[in-house]
Design a protein around this motif. Structure first.
Motif, mmCIF file in Angstrom:
data_model
loop_
_atom_site.group_PDB
_atom_site.id
_atom_site.type_symbol
_atom_site.label_atom_id
_atom_site.label_comp_id
_atom_site.label_asym_id
_atom_site.label_seq_id
_atom_site.Cartn_x
_atom_site.Cartn_y
_atom_site.Cartn_z
ATOM 1 N N PRO A 184 6.577 28.175 -6.849
ATOM 2 C CA PRO A 184 5.902 26.907 -6.521
ATOM 3 C C PRO A 184 6.652 25.746 -7.159
ATOM 4 O O PRO A 184 7.190 25.874 -8.253
ATOM 5 N N LEU A 185 6.700 24.644 -6.449
ATOM 6 C CA LEU A 185 7.423 23.475 -6.935
ATOM 7 C C LEU A 185 6.554 22.239 -6.740
ATOM 8 O O LEU A 185 6.327 21.810 -5.601
ATOM 9 N N PRO A 186 6.042 21.654 -7.824
ATOM 10 C CA PRO A 186 5.212 20.442 -7.693
ATOM 11 C C PRO A 186 6.010 19.286 -7.102
ATOM 12 O O PRO A 186 7.087 18.943 -7.592
ATOM 13 N N MET A 187 5.462 18.712 -6.031
ATOM 14 C CA MET A 187 6.111 17.611 -5.332
ATOM 15 C C MET A 187 5.072 16.564 -4.954
ATOM 16 O O MET A 187 3.881 16.823 -5.031
ATOM 17 N N ILE A 188 5.564 15.408 -4.544
ATOM 18 C CA ILE A 188 4.706 14.321 -4.063
ATOM 19 C C ILE A 188 5.155 13.965 -2.649
ATOM 20 O O ILE A 188 6.336 13.728 -2.404
ATOM 21 N N LEU A 189 4.204 13.949 -1.729
ATOM 22 C CA LEU A 189 4.441 13.509 -0.361
ATOM 23 C C LEU A 189 3.855 12.105 -0.264
ATOM 24 O O LEU A 189 2.673 11.906 -0.568
ATOM 25 N N SER A 190 4.670 11.126 0.111
ATOM 26 C CA SER A 190 4.178 9.746 0.101
ATOM 27 C C SER A 190 4.594 8.988 1.360
ATOM 28 O O SER A 190 5.533 9.353 2.053
ATOM 29 N N TYR A 191 3.839 7.914 1.589
ATOM 30 C CA TYR A 191 4.091 7.030 2.733
ATOM 31 C C TYR A 191 3.868 5.605 2.278
ATOM 32 O O TYR A 191 2.817 5.269 1.733
ATOM 33 N N GLU A 192 4.884 4.759 2.480
ATOM 34 C CA GLU A 192 4.804 3.342 2.141
ATOM 35 C C GLU A 192 5.134 2.539 3.398
ATOM 36 O O GLU A 192 6.297 2.226 3.651
ATOM 37 N N PRO A 193 4.112 2.202 4.182
ATOM 38 C CA PRO A 193 4.373 1.555 5.467
ATOM 39 C C PRO A 193 5.038 0.185 5.370
ATOM 40 O O PRO A 193 5.722 -0.225 6.305
ATOM 41 N N ASN A 194 4.889 -0.512 4.263
ATOM 42 C CA ASN A 194 5.543 -1.815 4.132
ATOM 43 C C ASN A 194 6.998 -1.675 3.705
ATOM 44 O O ASN A 194 7.759 -2.628 3.786
ATOM 45 N N ARG A 195 7.377 -0.499 3.253
ATOM 46 C CA ARG A 195 8.762 -0.230 2.865
ATOM 47 C C ARG A 195 9.538 0.399 4.024
ATOM 48 O O ARG A 195 10.621 -0.037 4.362
ATOM 49 N N MET B 291 0.839 -1.173 0.000
ATOM 50 C CA MET B 291 0.000 0.000 0.000
ATOM 51 C C MET B 291 0.888 1.241 0.000
ATOM 52 O O MET B 291 1.892 1.295 0.691
ATOM 53 N N LYS B 292 0.505 2.223 -0.793
ATOM 54 C CA LYS B 292 1.231 3.483 -0.858
ATOM 55 C C LYS B 292 0.231 4.629 -0.808
ATOM 56 O O LYS B 292 -0.736 4.654 -1.553
ATOM 57 N N LEU B 293 0.482 5.560 0.080
ATOM 58 C CA LEU B 293 -0.319 6.770 0.196
ATOM 59 C C LEU B 293 0.508 7.892 -0.421
ATOM 60 O O LEU B 293 1.661 8.083 -0.046
ATOM 61 N N ALA B 294 -0.037 8.602 -1.396
ATOM 62 C CA ALA B 294 0.702 9.687 -2.049
ATOM 63 C C ALA B 294 -0.238 10.842 -2.352
ATOM 64 O O ALA B 294 -1.356 10.623 -2.821
ATOM 65 N N VAL B 295 0.226 12.046 -2.055
ATOM 66 C CA VAL B 295 -0.563 13.243 -2.337
ATOM 67 C C VAL B 295 0.320 14.287 -3.010
ATOM 68 O O VAL B 295 1.484 14.461 -2.643
ATOM 69 N N PRO B 296 -0.221 14.978 -4.011
ATOM 70 C CA PRO B 296 0.546 16.068 -4.618
ATOM 71 C C PRO B 296 0.529 17.292 -3.709
ATOM 72 O O PRO B 296 -0.477 17.587 -3.058
ATOM 73 N N VAL B 297 1.652 17.964 -3.636
ATOM 74 C CA VAL B 297 1.775 19.213 -2.889
ATOM 75 C C VAL B 297 2.578 20.179 -3.754
ATOM 76 O O VAL B 297 3.330 19.760 -4.631
ATOM 77 N N ALA B 298 2.402 21.457 -3.526
ATOM 78 C CA ALA B 298 3.134 22.460 -4.309
ATOM 79 C C ALA B 298 3.612 23.577 -3.394
ATOM 80 O O ALA B 298 3.078 24.674 -3.398
ATOM 81 N N PRO B 299 4.637 23.285 -2.595
ATOM 82 C CA PRO B 299 5.145 24.323 -1.708
ATOM 83 C C PRO B 299 5.862 25.409 -2.500
ATOM 84 O O PRO B 299 6.262 25.203 -3.649
ATOM 85 N N LEU B 300 6.021 26.557 -1.857
ATOM 86 C CA LEU B 300 6.903 27.577 -2.410
ATOM 87 C C LEU B 300 8.313 27.188 -2.011
ATOM 88 O O LEU B 300 8.577 26.841 -0.855
ATOM 89 N N VAL B 301 9.229 27.218 -2.967
ATOM 90 C CA VAL B 301 10.617 26.866 -2.682
ATOM 91 C C VAL B 301 11.471 28.132 -2.704
ATOM 92 O O VAL B 301 11.301 28.988 -3.552
ATOM 93 N N ILE B 302 12.345 28.218 -1.708
ATOM 94 C CA ILE B 302 13.293 29.322 -1.618
ATOM 95 C C ILE B 302 14.678 28.695 -1.580
ATOM 96 O O ILE B 302 14.984 27.904 -0.689
ATOM 97 N N MET B 303 15.493 29.034 -2.588
ATOM 98 C CA MET B 303 16.826 28.440 -2.662
ATOM 99 C C MET B 303 17.784 29.439 -3.282
ATOM 100 O O MET B 303 17.490 30.032 -4.318
ATOM 101 N N GLY B 304 18.911 29.617 -2.648
ATOM 102 C CA GLY B 304 19.969 30.447 -3.215
ATOM 103 C C GLY B 304 19.605 31.903 -3.426
ATOM 104 O O GLY B 304 20.088 32.514 -4.367
ATOM 105 N N GLY B 305 18.732 32.460 -2.583
ATOM 106 C CA GLY B 305 18.386 33.871 -2.692
ATOM 107 C C GLY B 305 17.471 34.217 -3.846
ATOM 108 O O GLY B 305 17.228 35.387 -4.127
ATOM 109 N N ARG B 306 16.940 33.225 -4.539
ATOM 110 C CA ARG B 306 16.021 33.480 -5.658
ATOM 111 C C ARG B 306 14.626 33.798 -5.151
ATOM 112 O O ARG B 306 14.290 33.541 -4.007
ATOM 113 N N GLU B 307 13.792 34.316 -6.023
ATOM 114 C CA GLU B 307 12.389 34.570 -5.696
ATOM 115 C C GLU B 307 11.695 33.243 -5.410
ATOM 116 O O GLU B 307 11.960 32.242 -6.087
ATOM 117 N N PRO B 308 10.795 33.194 -4.423
ATOM 118 C CA PRO B 308 10.054 31.952 -4.154
ATOM 119 C C PRO B 308 9.243 31.508 -5.376
ATOM 120 O O PRO B 308 8.637 32.335 -6.058
#
Length: 129
Positions: free
Chosen positions: A20-31, A1-18
């Motif tokens: 949005p960055l499409p990401m996946i947050l997931s949980y695999e309890p058998n792994r 079983m795998k639980l996965a949800v799309p998220v789009a946080p604002l990313v701040i890296m290296g002094g650039r403007e924030p």
């Protein structure tokens, strides 16, 4: 079983403007029943493994040290990480509610203290024999 949800946080890296960055947050309890994975949608090989307790505790208080830090506010959750490819600090800002709902579901799927029930110990038996 795998639980996965799309998220789009604002990313701040290296002094650039924030941005949005499409990401996946997931949980695999058998792994790995102790951790959740946060990965880039366009390149899942670029990912962070986060302790589920750290993420849960970070919803109510500032937690973490070193390369991973979590800090809440009323509506947002800030996550400070180190980039796995270059080591640069990365700041991610999420809407708090979707992360809280995900964490609640993760702990419903595998209650705290029951994580080891999900581990497959058969390989260890072979090594010790």
């Amino acid at each position: 079983m795998k639980l996965a949800v799309p998220v789009a946080p604002l990313v701040i890296m290296g002094g650039r403007e924030p941005q949005p960055l499409p990401m996946i947050l997931s949980y695999e309890p058998n792994r790995d029943p102790y951790a959740v994975t946060l990965a880039l949608s366009r390149d899942p090989s670029l990912a962070w493994l986060l302790g589920r307790e750290l993420l849960r505790d970070g919803l109510t208080a500032e937690v973490g040290a070193g390369a991973v830090r979590v800090a809440p506010s009323a509506d947002f959750l800030a996550l400070g990480l180190s980039c796995p490819c270059c080591g640069q600090p990365v700041g991610l800002t999420f809407f708090r509610q979707p992360i809280a709902a995900f964490v609640e579901l993760v702990f419903r799927l595998v209650p705290e203290g029951r994580e080891s029930d999900r581990l497959d110990w058969s390989d260890l038996d072979e090594v010790l024999s």
